[in-house]
Motif scaffolding. Structure first.
Motif, short mmCIF file in Angstrom:
data_model
loop_
_atom_site.label_atom_id
_atom_site.label_comp_id
_atom_site.label_asym_id
_atom_site.label_seq_id
_atom_site.Cartn_x
_atom_site.Cartn_y
_atom_site.Cartn_z
N LYS A 20 53.83 32.82 15.60
CA LYS A 20 53.64 33.96 16.49
C LYS A 20 54.25 33.65 17.85
N PHE A 22 55.32 35.31 21.73
CA PHE A 22 55.32 36.38 22.72
C PHE A 22 56.59 36.20 23.53
N PRO A 23 57.02 37.23 24.25
CA PRO A 23 58.22 37.06 25.05
C PRO A 23 58.13 35.80 25.92
N VAL A 61 44.54 41.60 15.59
CA VAL A 61 44.88 42.06 16.94
C VAL A 61 46.38 41.91 17.17
N HIS A 62 46.91 40.76 16.77
CA HIS A 62 48.35 40.53 16.84
C HIS A 62 48.93 40.47 15.43
N PRO A 63 50.07 41.11 15.20
CA PRO A 63 50.74 40.91 13.91
C PRO A 63 51.42 39.54 13.91
N LYS A 350 37.18 37.37 34.88
CA LYS A 350 37.89 38.59 34.52
C LYS A 350 37.54 39.73 35.46
N GLY A 353 37.78 37.91 39.52
CA GLY A 353 38.85 36.99 39.89
C GLY A 353 40.24 37.55 39.72
N ILE A 354 40.69 37.64 38.48
CA ILE A 354 42.09 37.98 38.26
C ILE A 354 42.36 39.46 38.43
N VAL A 355 43.58 39.76 38.84
CA VAL A 355 44.08 41.14 38.82
C VAL A 355 45.08 41.15 37.66
N GLU A 357 47.05 42.81 35.56
CA GLU A 357 48.44 43.23 35.33
C GLU A 357 49.40 42.75 36.40
N LEU A 358 48.88 42.13 37.44
CA LEU A 358 49.79 41.57 38.45
C LEU A 358 50.26 40.20 37.98
N GLU A 362 51.86 37.08 42.30
CA GLU A 362 51.10 38.00 43.14
C GLU A 362 49.63 37.62 43.21
N ILE A 365 49.29 34.61 45.70
CA ILE A 365 49.43 34.85 47.13
C ILE A 365 48.46 35.92 47.66
#
Ligand SMILES: Nc1ncnc2c1ncn2[C@@H]1O[C@H](COP(=O)(O)OP(=O)(O)OP(=O)(O)O)[C@@H](O)[C@H]1O
Ligand SMILES: [Mg+2]
Lengths: 508, 345
Positions: A20, A22-23, A61-63, A350, A353-355, A357-358, A362, A365
């Motif tokens: 498997k 991912f890009p 969830v993932h092929p 989740k 803390g994290i944003v 999709e940024l 990003e 900083i």
């Protein structure tokens, strides 16, 4: 490369040649995995090794890019989570993915709510949910919305949800990351019962002790590849770490006290007197010096996170006083606390803390930029430099700084959050469960980083439900019970037992 | 061109809105051979395309103001009412008469025009800040908070105009909505200026980053020290300001202010323009250019149905169908399917 003695039993599930990508990331390459009925099989591996991806491939969830899955001897195509459920596979994912606004009971039975006369049968629903939770020794009001409960309880609810229907395979991806000792024991008791009934259980954790306590078999993944499958008895702890990391690491620092060997702390950074907030903690006297780690000891619900929230201005003090570097200070928001040089890695990564999709850049900083304000915008070059510096220094595993942070593995998200605060060059860091979900090697790296900063004069408030870890890294430990401080211990005199003794009321 | 380049382009967020716009233009060309013709009369450019651009200007302004609001997870359904209020303010303040003095036409306004314009803009800003206060300080849901002004605003506009359509007799004011500069409608310059201002603010300062962060995860942004409240407040304020500009432009163009009908349902078109431009209603990443393209799509669509002679009753249905098609093709699932990429949850 299977070293386990071939079991007489036939696996109920086999995954072979799983690939498997991912890009930009090869998450799994030619991985083989077997699951036996009546066994707990633990997958071990560093952050980003591909554990969650293997699970998500199995649950549709993932092929997959390549590979076969066989269940009970017949080839199976699982292309959606629904088809996995239909095949009797129930899953608790690493990131709790429930509906925060729905009640606990609804969350557990969502998708098959009991009905009567074409309407939802609330009584049956709530009773069934309560019964299920009491199996986990959890007595809570199941009609209250899920997000009114702390994350540990949410995690238990997610587990209860997976157990709500009969399954032949149960998958638990780091279910214990925010549970305390007792809850883990309750969960394990339950798992043993399920195992005895012939259920096959796939378990993921970073806690070595838990791995050895519950598993019959261990599969080690490294960098997306299969390292090997072992019977737990054949794989001593040191060897396991070695297999996971792929090199020798200094395991001593995992067990030796570290803070005690360090330089003497400097001037007082922050001190609080009678600090309190209605409904959370009261009458807190704390003092943290530059270059010192103050550990917060206490059980779940003792007020550790609440203390952190007060110190960071998330909740406002309504009594007592806080002073920073000798000057009295008042925080009405995290922003005020940040201005005074405080940083906070929250326990709920989740949500707080994290944003997602940024990008990693990003996210790193963000706090620094927020402190500089709108107009002193960091140039793209500076942003790249800062992000790449910390990606390198903390060993954040990501294809590049532009990858959305939500796509990183859990441990690497945590490192990026640490980077966010380090970039602000704070005077004090509040670390609430900073090593939650982090692998052994990375745990060492992170604690090394933290202690190195501490030696340079950073004050640290350290919160962890792993008491051993608190004892190991702290100069002093403030012990909390029932939202109050009941005493302090020095690194020299403290061990885990001393802390528990104090909590149990042995001596304050 | 190799397929991966093509796939990358197809995945670009602006690809679909642009394609939709081009398809619409081509359809028009197919029915109307002179559609792309632009001619110059007295140094002013005329033609269907110029007409569409000009008529799309008020919507583009409102939609540009709406974009940051939606990006921060908000929505402002009061913009249509604010357009009416500000148009009424300007019309009442300017009013105007024409006198002939010594054979020369002289226009007299009630109050000096710059003052009237400033007053209308200020009213728009205040309306926006009111919405922003309800959302960020009081903590109301954006749609409910702005619904208040959406309903009350029409009433306020009618009070201002005493329930009548106020006609403006003041020649200089008409430049705003119908004047020409360098051969192009003046309104295009206003839209370009607002677009440029917003672009500079969001790209050359940290505003774009903060807005996106708030839209994706408001709690985490707050924990990182982002001034989420102040930003939300001013984003709504700015939205009110652009609605005021649109109100001025519309009243100048039709030389009157109608408290009842000015800007009617404009909030819906604005939200639509923002979504068509690829900004998700769930907040987060936004595209200013996409919004402008979205506004152009809507205006072109109106133009098309009108020029094809679609009966007015069917007009809205046609619009709905096109919007449906564009929105469906924007779904991630379909997009990934189109570029033959496996679905990733
Ligand atoms: N949807 C995705 N898109 C891109 N990359 C992904 C995606 N999901 C996972 N990855 C990447 O694949 C690799 C394996 O991730 P995975 O989540 O399986 O790790 P893990 O072993 O579960 O780690 P952890 O212990 O931190 O949870 C990581 O490098 C991660 O960044
Ligand atoms: Mg994982």
């Amino acid at each position: 490369m299977t070293t386990a003695t071939a079991s007489a039993a036939v696996p109920i599930l086999t995954m072979t040649g799983i690939c498997k990508s991912f890009p930009g990331v090869r998450a799994l390459h030619d991985v083989t995995f077997r699951l036996f009925a009546g066994e707990v099989h633990t997958i071990m591996g560093q952050n980003g090794a591909g554990k969650s991806t293997l699970i998500k491939v199995l649950t549709g969830v993932h092929p997959t890019d390549a590979g076969q899955i066989t269940l009970n001897g017949t080839a199976l195509t699982i292309d959606t989570p629904r088809s996995a459920e239909a095949a009797g596979i129930r899953t608790v994912y690493q990131e709790v993915n429930l509906c925060p606004n729905l009640s606990v009971a609804e969350n557990i039975y969502i998708g098959n709510l009991p009905q009567k006369n074409g309407r939802i049968d609330w009584q049956t629903l709530n009773a069934a949910a309560a019964r299920l939770l009491s199996g986990l020794a959890l007595q809570i009001d199941v009609t209250r919305p899920l997000d009114s409960y702390p994350i540990a309880i949410q995690q238990m609810v997610a587990i209860a949800r997976a157990l709500s229907t009969e399954a032949q395979i149960l998958i638990l991806d780091e279910p214990t990351s925010s549970l305390d000792e007792d809850e883990v024991q309750r969960l394990f008791n339950l798992l043993r019962q399920l195992k005895a009934r012939g259920m096959a259980i796939l378990f993921v954790t970073h806690f070595l002790a838990q791995t050895y306590a519950i598993s019959d078999r261990i599969t080690v993944l490294r960098n997306g590849e299969l390292e090997g499958e072992y019977l737990t008895g054949d794989l001593p702890q040191l060897k396991l770490i070695h297999k996971m990391v792929g090199r020798e690491i200094d395991v001593d620092s995992l067990t030796q006290p570290q803070a005690a060997q360090m330089a003497q702390p400097g001037a007082t950074f922050i001190s609080t007197h009678g600090m309190g907030h209605k409904g959370t903690v009261h009458d807190l006297d704390l003092e943290i010096h530059a270059g010192e780690v103050l550990g917060l000891g206490g059980l779940l619900g003792s007020g550790r996170t609440e203390t952190a929230r007060l110190l960071f201005g998330v909740d406002r003090c309504d009594s007592g006083a806080v002073s920073i570097n000798g000057h009295s200070a008042r925080f009405n928001s995290p922003r005020d606390a940040i201005k005074h040089g405080i940083g906070y890695c929250p326990e709920d990564r989740k949500k707080e803390g994290i944003v997602a999709e940024l990008s990693v850049r990003e996210n790193i900083i963000l706090a620094l930029q927020a402190r500089r304000g709108l107009f002193r915008f960091l140039s793209r070059k500076r942003q790249d430099a800062i992000a790449n510096e910390y990606i390198k220094a903390l060993g954040i595993k990501t294809p590049d700084a532009e990858q959305p942070i939500g796509l990183l593995s859990g441990g690497n998200q945590q490192k990026a959050l640490l980077a966010r605060w380090l970039a602000t060059e704070p005077g004090m860091l509040i670390l609430d469960e900073p090593t939650r979900g982090i692998d052994v090697a990375a745990k060492l790296e992170i604690m090394d980083q933290v202690l190195a900063l501490c030696r340079k004069g950073l004050a640290i408030l350290f919160i962890s439900s792993e008491m051993g870890e608190v004892v190991r890294v702290s100069h002093r430990i403030a012990v909390l019970r029932d939202r109050e401080k009941i005493g302090e211990l020095d690194a020299g005199q403290a061990d885990e037992r001393a802390v528990f003794h104090m909590i149990a009321g042995g001596g304050a | 061109m190799n397929t991966s380049r093509l796939a990358a382009m197809a995945r670009h967020p602006l690809a679909l809105p642009l394609i939709a716009l081009i398809v619409l233009l081509v359809v028009n060309r197919a029915f109307n051979a002179t559609f792309f013709h632009i001619e110059s009369k007295d140094g002013h450019l005329f033609g269907s395309l110029i007409d569409i651009l000009n008529r799309a200007s008020p919507l583009a302004l409102v939609a540009l103001g709406m974009t940051p609001v939606i990006a921060t997870r908000g929505v402002d359904v009061s913009v249509g009412a604010v357009v009416a209020i500000c148009a009424a303010v300007a019309a009442v303040l300017i009013g105007g008469q024409m006198h002939v003095e010594n054979g020369v036409e002289v226009y007299v306004s009630n109050v000096p025009m710059p003052l009237a314009i400033l007053a209308a803009l200020a009213v728009g800003l205040i309306c926006g800040l009111w919405n922003g206060t309800l959302v960020s300080v009081v903590g109301m849901q954006p749609i409910i908070a702005t619904l208040i002004l959406m309903v009350a605003g029409r009433g306020i506009a009618q009070l201002l105009t005493s329930g009548q359509i106020i006609t403006i007799y003041y020649q200089p004011y008409f430049f705003l909505g119908a004047g020409y500069l360098f051969g192009l409608p003046f309104s295009l310059f206003i839209v370009a200026a607002v677009l440029l201002l917003l672009w500079l603010l969001t790209q050359r300062t940290a505003l774009g980053l903060f807005i996106t962060a708030i839209g994706i995860n408001p709690v985490a942004s707050y924990f990182a020290g982002v001034k989420a409240r102040a930003i939300t407040l001013w984003v709504f304020g700015f939205c009110g300001l652009t609605a005021a500009m649109a109100g001025l432009m519309i009243s100048s163009n039709v030389k009157s202010a109608d408290g009842n009908n000015a800007g009617l349902l404009m909030e819906l078109d604005a939200i639509l323009a923002v979504t068509l431009g690829g900004t998700s209603l769930g907040g987060g990443k936004f595209s200013l250019i996409g919004t402008v393209i979205g506004a152009l799509i809507i205006q072109t669509l109106t133009y098309t149905t009108w020029s094809l002679g679609v009966p007015p009753e069917a007009n809205l249905v046609v619009k709905a169908v096109v919007v449906f098609i564009v929105c469906v093709t924007q779904s991630d699932q379909l997009r990934q399917w189109l570029v033959r990429k496996p679905l990733e949850a």
